[in-house]
Design a protein around this motif. Structure first.
Motif, short mmCIF file in Angstrom:
data_model
loop_
_atom_site.label_atom_id
_atom_site.label_comp_id
_atom_site.label_asym_id
_atom_site.label_seq_id
_atom_site.Cartn_x
_atom_site.Cartn_y
_atom_site.Cartn_z
N SER A 222 0.79 -1.23 0.00
CA SER A 222 0.00 0.00 0.00
C SER A 222 0.82 1.29 0.00
CB SER A 222 -0.94 0.02 1.21
OG SER A 222 -0.18 -0.01 2.43
N SER A 240 -8.08 4.92 -0.89
CA SER A 240 -7.54 3.90 0.00
C SER A 240 -7.15 2.67 -0.81
CB SER A 240 -8.58 3.50 1.06
OG SER A 240 -8.88 4.60 1.90
N THR A 245 -6.93 -0.95 4.43
CA THR A 245 -7.78 0.20 4.76
C THR A 245 -7.26 1.00 5.94
OG1 THR A 245 -9.69 -1.05 3.95
CG2 THR A 245 -10.13 0.89 5.30
N SER A 248 -4.18 2.90 5.02
CA SER A 248 -4.53 4.00 4.11
C SER A 248 -5.14 5.17 4.86
CB SER A 248 -5.50 3.50 3.03
OG SER A 248 -4.93 2.47 2.26
N GLU A 249 -6.05 4.88 5.77
CA GLU A 249 -6.70 5.95 6.53
C GLU A 249 -5.70 6.68 7.43
OE1 GLU A 249 -9.79 7.09 6.03
OE2 GLU A 249 -9.78 5.63 4.40
N LYS A 252 -3.55 8.97 5.27
CA LYS A 252 -4.21 10.20 4.84
C LYS A 252 -4.30 11.22 5.98
CE LYS A 252 -7.65 7.87 2.80
NZ LYS A 252 -8.93 7.65 2.04
#
Length: 264
Positions: A222, A240, A245, A248-249, A252
């Protein structure tokens, strides 16, 4: 007329000869050292007298930062890094476990960890098999050293060599690096660092990401995609990565924090 006596003539001749010799000796050039110097023979100077003193050494190639000491089950670990031009050019362990089998494990793991840091430019280095405690302590101290480097005043940026600048940016804008806040996720912390130049993100990287077990695979899958998306989008509004997930969150959120510090 009275004739001269022969003996008297001999005495007079002898006296004349002696007077001539004395006169010649008095006219012989002097050979004392002062006269020799005046005639062109100059004593040689010593090497020290011929050389001029030099005024110090050149500037160092980079700045050095030493991380905190991390206590492990087998002994303390402490890492020192050298940073030049916003890159880690050298990493070394100034303390590592020693004694017994620790000597062998340290000799096996530390060189690999040092090389991995310079290659990856982050604390996300691989744990060396058989030296788990040393590796984990190394990474913690490394993160501490990186944090200190991030807080240090930035060196003056070099003038841009680009002939033109994209619309919206100033030609003389200096690049700056900003590190976002750590975002805690279910699988571990995520922290993003970005380089901004001319109002645009020119580089993004994760200095922290989940690790261990399946997290290693998800992070490897990722993070490169998220880094690329951040540069392309120029914002934290990125997609994402499927299967990662939480990472990714967290990415960000930390990215947005870095953008806020950089001025939006």
């Amino acid at each position: 007329m009275r004739k001269s006596h022969p003996v008297r003539r001999v005495v007079l001749a002898t006296a004349a000869t002696v007077s001539g010799v004395v006169l010649m000796l008095s006219l012989k050039p002097s050979s004392d050292p002062a006269s020799a110097q005046a005639g062109g023979t100059i004593p040689q100077q010593t090497a020290a007298a011929q050389e001029s003193a030099q005024g110090g050494t050149g500037a160092t190639a980079g700045s050095t930062f030493t991380g905190d000491v991390v206590q492990t089950q087998y002994g303390p670990v402490q890492v020192r890094i050298t940073v030049s031009g916003s890159k880690i050019t050298k990493s070394e362990a100034v303390q590592a476990p020693k004694g017994g089998t620790s000597d062998q494990k340290t000799a096996l793991s530390v060189p690999k960890l040092n090389q991995d840091v310079v290659t990856k430019q982050s604390p996300q280095v691989d744990t060396v098999s058989g030296a788990t405690y040393t590796s984990e302590g190394y990474k913690k101290s490394l993160q501490s050293a990186i944090d200190k480097a991030n807080k240090a005043p930035a060196a003056p940026a070099q003038p841009s060599a680009q002939p033109s600048q994209p619309a919206g940016g100033s030609a003389g804008a200096a690049a700056k690096t900003v590190t976002g806040a750590v975002s805690q996720t279910q699988y571990g912390p995520v922290q993003v660092r970005i380089t901004v130049s001319g109002g645009k993100i020119t580089k993004a990287e994760a200095v922290q990401a989940p690790k261990g077990g399946t997290s290693d695979q998800k992070t490897a899958l990722s993070v490169p995609k998220l880094n690329q998306e951040a540069v392309a989008a120029g914002s934290a509004d990125i997609d994402s990565v499927s299967g990662a997930t939480y990472t990714s969150e967290g990415y960000k959120k930390s990215l947005q924090s870095a953008l806020d510090q950089a001025g939006g």
